[in-house]
Motif scaffolding. Structure first.
Motif, PDB file in Angstrom:
ATOM      1  N   LEU A 106      37.423  73.338  73.364  1.00 54.60           N
ATOM      2  CA  LEU A 106      38.790  73.370  72.834  1.00 54.60           C
ATOM      3  C   LEU A 106      38.773  73.166  71.315  1.00 54.60           C
ATOM      4  O   LEU A 106      39.467  73.871  70.571  1.00 54.60           O
ATOM      5  CB  LEU A 106      39.611  72.273  73.519  1.00 54.60           C
ATOM      6  CG  LEU A 106      41.085  72.152  73.194  1.00 54.60           C
ATOM      7  CD1 LEU A 106      41.853  73.355  73.725  1.00 54.60           C
ATOM      8  CD2 LEU A 106      41.641  70.869  73.803  1.00 54.60           C
TER       9      LEU A 106
ATOM     10  N   HIS B 281      39.898  76.129  68.565  1.00 56.88           N
ATOM     11  CA  HIS B 281      40.969  75.911  67.594  1.00 56.88           C
ATOM     12  C   HIS B 281      40.422  75.729  66.175  1.00 56.88           C
ATOM     13  O   HIS B 281      41.158  75.332  65.272  1.00 56.88           O
ATOM     14  CB  HIS B 281      41.839  74.721  68.005  1.00 56.88           C
ATOM     15  CG  HIS B 281      42.732  75.045  69.152  1.00 56.88           C
ATOM     16  ND1 HIS B 281      43.879  75.790  69.007  1.00 56.88           N
ATOM     17  CD2 HIS B 281      42.626  74.763  70.476  1.00 56.88           C
ATOM     18  CE1 HIS B 281      44.456  75.939  70.185  1.00 56.88           C
ATOM     19  NE2 HIS B 281      43.716  75.332  71.097  1.00 56.88           N
TER      20      HIS B 281
ATOM     21  N   ASP C 268      46.424  71.481  66.737  1.00 56.21           N
ATOM     22  CA  ASP C 268      46.628  72.607  67.653  1.00 56.21           C
ATOM     23  C   ASP C 268      45.954  72.374  68.998  1.00 56.21           C
ATOM     24  O   ASP C 268      46.481  72.763  70.042  1.00 56.21           O
ATOM     25  CB  ASP C 268      46.132  73.912  67.029  1.00 56.21           C
ATOM     26  CG  ASP C 268      47.081  74.457  65.970  1.00 56.21           C
ATOM     27  OD1 ASP C 268      48.209  73.913  65.826  1.00 56.21           O
ATOM     28  OD2 ASP C 268      46.694  75.427  65.294  1.00 56.21           O
ATOM     29  N   ALA C 269      44.795  71.738  68.992  1.00 57.00           N
ATOM     30  CA  ALA C 269      44.117  71.429  70.258  1.00 57.00           C
ATOM     31  C   ALA C 269      44.968  70.473  71.097  1.00 57.00           C
ATOM     32  O   ALA C 269      45.114  70.666  72.313  1.00 57.00           O
ATOM     33  CB  ALA C 269      42.745  70.826  69.978  1.00 57.00           C
TER      34      ALA C 269
ATOM     35  N   ARG D  59      48.210  70.181  70.904  1.00 61.08           N
ATOM     36  CA  ARG D  59      49.383  70.944  71.364  1.00 61.08           C
ATOM     37  C   ARG D  59      49.035  71.753  72.610  1.00 61.08           C
ATOM     38  O   ARG D  59      49.846  71.862  73.530  1.00 61.08           O
ATOM     39  CB  ARG D  59      49.877  71.877  70.264  1.00 61.08           C
ATOM     40  CG  ARG D  59      50.653  71.185  69.192  1.00 61.08           C
ATOM     41  CD  ARG D  59      51.145  72.163  68.142  1.00 61.08           C
ATOM     42  NE  ARG D  59      51.836  71.472  67.081  1.00 61.08           N
ATOM     43  CZ  ARG D  59      51.865  71.876  65.835  1.00 61.08           C
ATOM     44  NH1 ARG D  59      51.259  72.997  65.481  1.00 61.08           N
ATOM     45  NH2 ARG D  59      52.501  71.189  64.921  1.00 61.08           N
ATOM     46  N   GLU D  60      47.850  72.333  72.638  1.00 58.29           N
ATOM     47  CA  GLU D  60      47.447  73.063  73.842  1.00 58.29           C
ATOM     48  C   GLU D  60      47.357  72.118  75.031  1.00 58.29           C
ATOM     49  O   GLU D  60      47.781  72.461  76.144  1.00 58.29           O
ATOM     50  CB  GLU D  60      46.100  73.767  73.637  1.00 58.29           C
ATOM     51  CG  GLU D  60      45.667  74.517  74.882  1.00 58.29           C
ATOM     52  CD  GLU D  60      44.360  75.268  74.737  1.00 58.29           C
ATOM     53  OE1 GLU D  60      43.644  75.361  75.767  1.00 58.29           O
ATOM     54  OE2 GLU D  60      44.064  75.774  73.646  1.00 58.29           O
TER      55      GLU D  60
ATOM     56  N   ASP E 135      50.762  71.531  76.424  1.00 62.01           N
ATOM     57  CA  ASP E 135      51.189  72.639  77.287  1.00 62.01           C
ATOM     58  C   ASP E 135      50.479  72.589  78.632  1.00 62.01           C
ATOM     59  O   ASP E 135      51.113  72.774  79.674  1.00 62.01           O
ATOM     60  CB  ASP E 135      50.926  73.985  76.616  1.00 62.01           C
ATOM     61  CG  ASP E 135      51.803  74.217  75.397  1.00 62.01           C
ATOM     62  OD1 ASP E 135      52.844  73.538  75.272  1.00 62.01           O
ATOM     63  OD2 ASP E 135      51.428  75.067  74.567  1.00 62.01           O
ATOM     64  N   ARG E 136      49.192  72.334  78.613  1.00 64.24           N
ATOM     65  CA  ARG E 136      48.432  72.302  79.857  1.00 64.24           C
ATOM     66  C   ARG E 136      48.835  71.117  80.725  1.00 64.24           C
ATOM     67  O   ARG E 136      48.907  71.229  81.951  1.00 64.24           O
ATOM     68  CB  ARG E 136      46.933  72.272  79.545  1.00 64.24           C
ATOM     69  CG  ARG E 136      46.458  73.600  78.951  1.00 64.24           C
ATOM     70  CD  ARG E 136      45.077  73.530  78.387  1.00 64.24           C
ATOM     71  NE  ARG E 136      44.087  73.380  79.429  1.00 64.24           N
ATOM     72  CZ  ARG E 136      42.779  73.364  79.196  1.00 64.24           C
ATOM     73  NH1 ARG E 136      42.321  73.479  77.957  1.00 64.24           N
ATOM     74  NH2 ARG E 136      41.931  73.212  80.185  1.00 64.24           N
TER      75      ARG E 136
END
Length: 184
Positions: free
Chosen positions: A158, A162, A168-169, A171-172, A175-176
């Protein structure tokens, strides 16, 4: 589905994380800023902790401005603060200012601490970098269940995917986590 308020990677929790020093300690960076007359820049690519570091270096009573490339709404307030505010002025996104506003900041007599994606005409007091080990540490603090479910290798991947941008990592992972890929 995990509610946003229960998501371990929600912005309030991420924003509350403390800056982790990777290359130099706080005393060295603070000393460099003090030696430069409390005028300096924290430099690094997106998502490396520049804003978080300025929160640690500058006192709570500092006046902070967040500069956005497509929003000039706070520029008048910034110009007033550059001229009249006597405390520490923190400008997050200095490199997004126009040439005249950068010139005004350079001419300011009081304490100033800025973040920038590249070197500025202010002395660089810190260069922010990240590592996959740092991302693993942050994920473990926010959600031990995510570390257990994903494993270190997936978190390292990850980080690479990114490009070292920890924000950003995370943020992912928000979402996950929201899609119940792993528990909180």
């Amino acid at each position: 589905m995990v509610r946003p308020g229960d998501n371990p990677f929600r912005s309030a929790r991420v924003d509350a994380l403390f800056y982790r020093f990777t290359d130099e300690d706080e005393a060295t960076i603070r000393g460099r800023w003090e030696a430069a007359g409390r005028r300096g820049a924290v430099v690094g690519p997106h998502g490396r902790g520049k804003t978080t570091l300025t929160r640690r270096l500058a006192p709570d009573e500092a006046l902070r401005f967040q500069v956005h490339a497509d929003d000039a709404s706070n520029r008048v307030g910034l110009r007033h603060a550059v001229r009249h505010f006597r405390g520490v002025l923190v400008i997050d996104g200095y490199d997004l200012l126009g040439p005249m506003d950068r010139w005004r900041v350079l001419r300011r007599r009081g304490a100033v601490l800025v973040t920038s994606h590249r070197e500025t005409r202010l002395p660089t007091v810190a260069v922010c970098r990240t590592t996959s080990a740092l991302l693993r540490e942050l994920v473990a603090e926010l959600s031990p269940a995510a570390v257990e479910r994903l494993g270190g290798a997936a978190i390292d991947e990850l980080f690479v995917r990114h490009g070292g941008n920890v924000r950003d990592a995370l943020r992912e992972l928000y979402d996950r986590s929201g899609s119940c890929e792993f528990g909180g």
